[in-house]
Design an enzyme around this catalytic site. Structure first.
Site, PDB file in Angstrom:
ATOM      1  N   ARG A   1      28.177  31.844  29.834  1.00 64.37           N
ATOM      2  CA  ARG A   1      28.634  30.608  30.468  1.00 64.37           C
ATOM      3  C   ARG A   1      27.502  29.652  30.814  1.00 64.37           C
ATOM      4  O   ARG A   1      27.679  28.437  30.777  1.00 64.37           O
ATOM      5  CB  ARG A   1      29.433  30.933  31.737  1.00 64.37           C
ATOM      6  CG  ARG A   1      30.797  31.532  31.450  1.00 64.37           C
ATOM      7  CD  ARG A   1      31.492  31.953  32.727  1.00 64.37           C
ATOM      8  NE  ARG A   1      32.749  32.629  32.435  1.00 64.37           N
ATOM      9  CZ  ARG A   1      33.400  33.391  33.293  1.00 64.37           C
ATOM     10  NH1 ARG A   1      32.903  33.586  34.509  1.00 64.37           N
ATOM     11  NH2 ARG A   1      34.532  33.968  32.946  1.00 64.37           N
TER      12      ARG A   1
ATOM     13  N   LYS B   1      29.728  30.331  41.039  1.00 63.00           N
ATOM     14  CA  LYS B   1      30.288  30.070  39.713  1.00 63.00           C
ATOM     15  C   LYS B   1      31.014  28.739  39.688  1.00 63.00           C
ATOM     16  O   LYS B   1      30.935  27.987  38.700  1.00 63.00           O
ATOM     17  CB  LYS B   1      31.251  31.192  39.311  1.00 63.00           C
ATOM     18  CG  LYS B   1      30.596  32.504  38.954  1.00 63.00           C
ATOM     19  CD  LYS B   1      31.657  33.572  38.680  1.00 63.00           C
ATOM     20  CE  LYS B   1      31.049  34.934  38.426  1.00 63.00           C
ATOM     21  NZ  LYS B   1      32.103  35.972  38.233  1.00 63.00           N
TER      22      LYS B   1
ATOM     23  N   VAL C   1      44.172  40.487  30.390  1.00 60.88           N
ATOM     24  CA  VAL C   1      43.912  39.206  29.733  1.00 60.88           C
ATOM     25  C   VAL C   1      44.245  39.296  28.249  1.00 60.88           C
ATOM     26  O   VAL C   1      44.834  38.382  27.665  1.00 60.88           O
ATOM     27  CB  VAL C   1      42.454  38.762  29.940  1.00 60.88           C
ATOM     28  CG1 VAL C   1      42.141  37.518  29.107  1.00 60.88           C
ATOM     29  CG2 VAL C   1      42.187  38.484  31.412  1.00 60.88           C
TER      30      VAL C   1
ATOM     31  N   CYS D   1      38.037  31.879  36.106  1.00 58.31           N
ATOM     32  CA  CYS D   1      39.427  31.463  36.324  1.00 58.31           C
ATOM     33  C   CYS D   1      39.556  30.447  37.447  1.00 58.31           C
ATOM     34  O   CYS D   1      40.318  29.469  37.336  1.00 58.31           O
ATOM     35  CB  CYS D   1      40.292  32.692  36.613  1.00 58.31           C
ATOM     36  SG  CYS D   1      39.690  33.732  37.952  1.00 58.31           S
TER      37      CYS D   1
ATOM     38  N   GLN E   1      42.385  33.975  46.490  1.00 58.53           N
ATOM     39  CA  GLN E   1      42.477  34.621  45.192  1.00 58.53           C
ATOM     40  C   GLN E   1      43.245  35.937  45.248  1.00 58.53           C
ATOM     41  O   GLN E   1      43.008  36.784  46.111  1.00 58.53           O
ATOM     42  CB  GLN E   1      41.077  34.818  44.610  1.00 58.53           C
ATOM     43  CG  GLN E   1      40.354  33.489  44.410  1.00 58.53           C
ATOM     44  CD  GLN E   1      38.968  33.616  43.817  1.00 58.53           C
ATOM     45  OE1 GLN E   1      38.048  32.893  44.194  1.00 58.53           O
ATOM     46  NE2 GLN E   1      38.780  34.515  42.864  1.00 58.53           N
TER      47      GLN E   1
ATOM     48  N   HIS F   1      45.988  32.322  41.601  1.00 63.26           N
ATOM     49  CA  HIS F   1      45.006  31.903  42.595  1.00 63.26           C
ATOM     50  C   HIS F   1      45.383  30.535  43.168  1.00 63.26           C
ATOM     51  O   HIS F   1      45.958  29.691  42.474  1.00 63.26           O
ATOM     52  CB  HIS F   1      43.615  31.790  41.966  1.00 63.26           C
ATOM     53  CG  HIS F   1      43.010  33.097  41.569  1.00 63.26           C
ATOM     54  ND1 HIS F   1      43.496  34.321  41.962  1.00 63.26           N
ATOM     55  CD2 HIS F   1      41.907  33.369  40.790  1.00 63.26           C
ATOM     56  CE1 HIS F   1      42.738  35.289  41.458  1.00 63.26           C
ATOM     57  NE2 HIS F   1      41.781  34.737  40.741  1.00 63.26           N
TER      58      HIS F   1
ATOM     59  N   ARG G   1      39.517  55.575  22.732  1.00 61.65           N
ATOM     60  CA  ARG G   1      40.674  55.983  23.526  1.00 61.65           C
ATOM     61  C   ARG G   1      41.948  55.258  23.113  1.00 61.65           C
ATOM     62  O   ARG G   1      43.026  55.834  23.090  1.00 61.65           O
ATOM     63  CB  ARG G   1      40.398  55.736  25.018  1.00 61.65           C
ATOM     64  CG  ARG G   1      41.502  56.227  25.951  1.00 61.65           C
ATOM     65  CD  ARG G   1      41.128  55.974  27.394  1.00 61.65           C
ATOM     66  NE  ARG G   1      40.927  54.560  27.650  1.00 61.65           N
ATOM     67  CZ  ARG G   1      40.546  54.059  28.815  1.00 61.65           C
ATOM     68  NH1 ARG G   1      40.288  54.866  29.829  1.00 61.65           N
ATOM     69  NH2 ARG G   1      40.389  52.759  28.983  1.00 61.65           N
ATOM     70  N   SER G   2      41.825  53.969  22.762  1.00 59.26           N
ATOM     71  CA  SER G   2      43.021  53.184  22.425  1.00 59.26           C
ATOM     72  C   SER G   2      43.255  53.053  20.922  1.00 59.26           C
ATOM     73  O   SER G   2      44.344  52.674  20.491  1.00 59.26           O
ATOM     74  CB  SER G   2      42.917  51.782  23.039  1.00 59.26           C
ATOM     75  OG  SER G   2      41.747  51.130  22.603  1.00 59.26           O
TER      76      SER G   2
ATOM     77  N   GLY H   1      44.250  45.193  27.604  1.00 57.08           N
ATOM     78  CA  GLY H   1      44.016  44.858  29.006  1.00 57.08           C
ATOM     79  C   GLY H   1      44.860  43.683  29.439  1.00 57.08           C
ATOM     80  O   GLY H   1      45.582  43.071  28.642  1.00 57.08           O
TER      81      GLY H   1
ATOM     82  N   SER I   1      44.972  40.618  41.651  1.00 60.26           N
ATOM     83  CA  SER I   1      44.819  40.851  40.212  1.00 60.26           C
ATOM     84  C   SER I   1      43.539  40.260  39.664  1.00 60.26           C
ATOM     85  O   SER I   1      43.166  40.553  38.528  1.00 60.26           O
ATOM     86  CB  SER I   1      46.022  40.289  39.456  1.00 60.26           C
ATOM     87  OG  SER I   1      46.226  38.927  39.766  1.00 60.26           O
TER      88      SER I   1
END
Length: 412
Positions: free
Chosen positions: A167, A281, A80, A195, A222, A311, A105-106, A78, A225
């Site tokens: 978190r 957040k 990240v 982020c 932001q 961002h 799948r991967s 992916g 993506s």
């Protein structure tokens, strides 16, 4: 406003990038934007200043004595996850072996890395526990199900989780290493922050240490993506459809409203207090990372804008002590991971175009706020896939080598 078919055709003919973008980037941004949309993100080597010197230079030495590490990544295919691999490579993280875990799948696919070709393995907790450190670049549900099992016991690896799953859980560090690396000492499970929070705090923390933060108001802008590859695809395809005259207004499936030629003041779910979860957040995470009171006043408005990556944030910070712009600028210039880009006469200030692919967070437009006493106002821009995710996670691991929380297992 409707763009004619002829105008759309002109865009398509005039630029080799129009098949990807549906618009013509400025010449100075072609390389950066091409890299942004490449299937595997590969950016140029950051400058020495961009490497967070507090950790990166030091760990080159420390890691030699600490040994090398078996590193696992879940979700490495992916956005990240790819950047985590890139950060490990560019920062010369002491990798003894790299293992990449994925879904059925991967599994079986090969990934080219600096450490050699790596075959994606089908994920299992048992296989992940064989590593010294595991980076989770997956959703919160996956992390809730597996993270604590992976790191359980004295023989479990360190787990650094990029999701929001842990978190806010007491006893689990939420870490921006330049601020609270010491919180990871003796811990096995570490949460990576949102982020937006990570990018903003890189600039706010040095000023808090200097003047003492009392309140903060943030507005975020932001990139698409932030909603992953589907968000980027919707922006590109929607922009193309409008420019080509196929539609007056782009379609939307990922975002609440069409994003091309628009801004959307809505990211994540609305809460009972009228804020969105994305906005809250920033409040919750800033308090935890910076060790502030549970009622410390922080307000945020989060807006989705039609840019591809990085961002931006406008921040008004109020302080206990009288502020001095020159002292603030000096503190930011000396702060690791921060690049001051602030020369209005030369039209130099933070922008997504210049922040994309960079390790540093850009800070500029620094000035005294004229509405509040003892207040500074400034603009911040950072690559949310790097400083806001992958880079932060890798620097957390480096910090844990430094404080002894991450150790290589004895060879069997």
């Amino acid at each position: 406003m409707k763009f004619s078919t002829a105008a759309g055709a002109l865009f398509a003919i005039s630029s080799p990038f129009s098949t990807v973008y549906g618009f013509t980037p400025a010449p100075s941004s072609l390389t950066a934007r091409a890299r942004t949309f490449s299937s595997v993100h590969r950016f140029g080597e950051p400058s020495r200043q961009s490497q967070v010197t507090t950790f990166s230079n030091r760990h080159t030495t420390i890691s030699m004595s600490a040994g090398s590490f078996n590193v696992g990544i879940v979700g490495a295919t992916g956005a990240v996850g790819k950047e985590i691999v890139g950060c490990l490579e560019k920062r010369s993280f002491p990798v003894n072996g790299l293992r990449i875990f994925g879904s059925e799948r991967s599994a079986g696919k090969e990934v080219d890395t600096k450490f050699g070709k790596v075959t994606v393995e089908l994920f299992s907790e048992e296989a992940a526990r064989e590593c010294d450190v595991v980076f989770l670049a997956v959703d919160g549900d996956f992390s809730l199900k597996h993270a604590e099992n992976i790191c359980a016991g004295d023989d479990g690896p360190v787990v650094i989780d990029n999701s929001s799953a842990f978190r806010y859980k007491e006893g689990i560090p939420l870490c921006v290493p330049e601020i609270n690396a010491e919180a990871t000492k003796g811990k096995k499970l570490i949460a990576n922050p949102n982020c937006t929070t990570a990018i903003g705090l890189m600039a706010v923390w040095p000023l808090h240490k200097l003047f003492g933060l009392t309140k903060m108001v943030m507005s975020t802008y932001q990139a698409a993506s932030g909603a992953g590859q589907p968000g980027m695809d919707e922006l590109v395809e929607g922009t193309r459809s409008v420019l080509n005259g196929e539609r007056d207004v782009a379609e939307n499936k990922i975002f609440a409203h069409p994003l091309p030629f628009n801004v959307i003041p809505h990211i994540d779910k609305f809460q009972e207090n009228g804020y969105t979860k994305e906005e809250m957040k920033v409040t919750w995470e800033t308090r935890k990372i910076c060790g502030l009171a549970d009622d410390f006043p922080i307000s945020c408005t989060a807006v989705r804008i039609p840019t591809s990556r990085a961002h931006s944030e406008s921040i008004v910070a109020l302080f206990e002590k009288p502020v001095d712009v020159a002292a603030a600028r000096k503190a930011l210039e000396e702060a690791p991971g921060v690049k001051v880009r602030d020369d209005p006469e030369k039209l130099s200030y933070p922008m997504p175009l210049t922040a994309t692919g960079q390790y540093e967070v850009e800070v500029g437009r620094l000035r005294k706020n004229i509405a509040f006493d003892n207040a500074l106002e400034f603009f911040v821009c950072g690559d949310q896939l790097l400083r806001g995710a992958a880079l932060n996670a890798v620097i957390v691991a480096e910090a844990m080598i430094d404080n002894g929380a991450l150790k290589a297992k004895a060879s069997v």
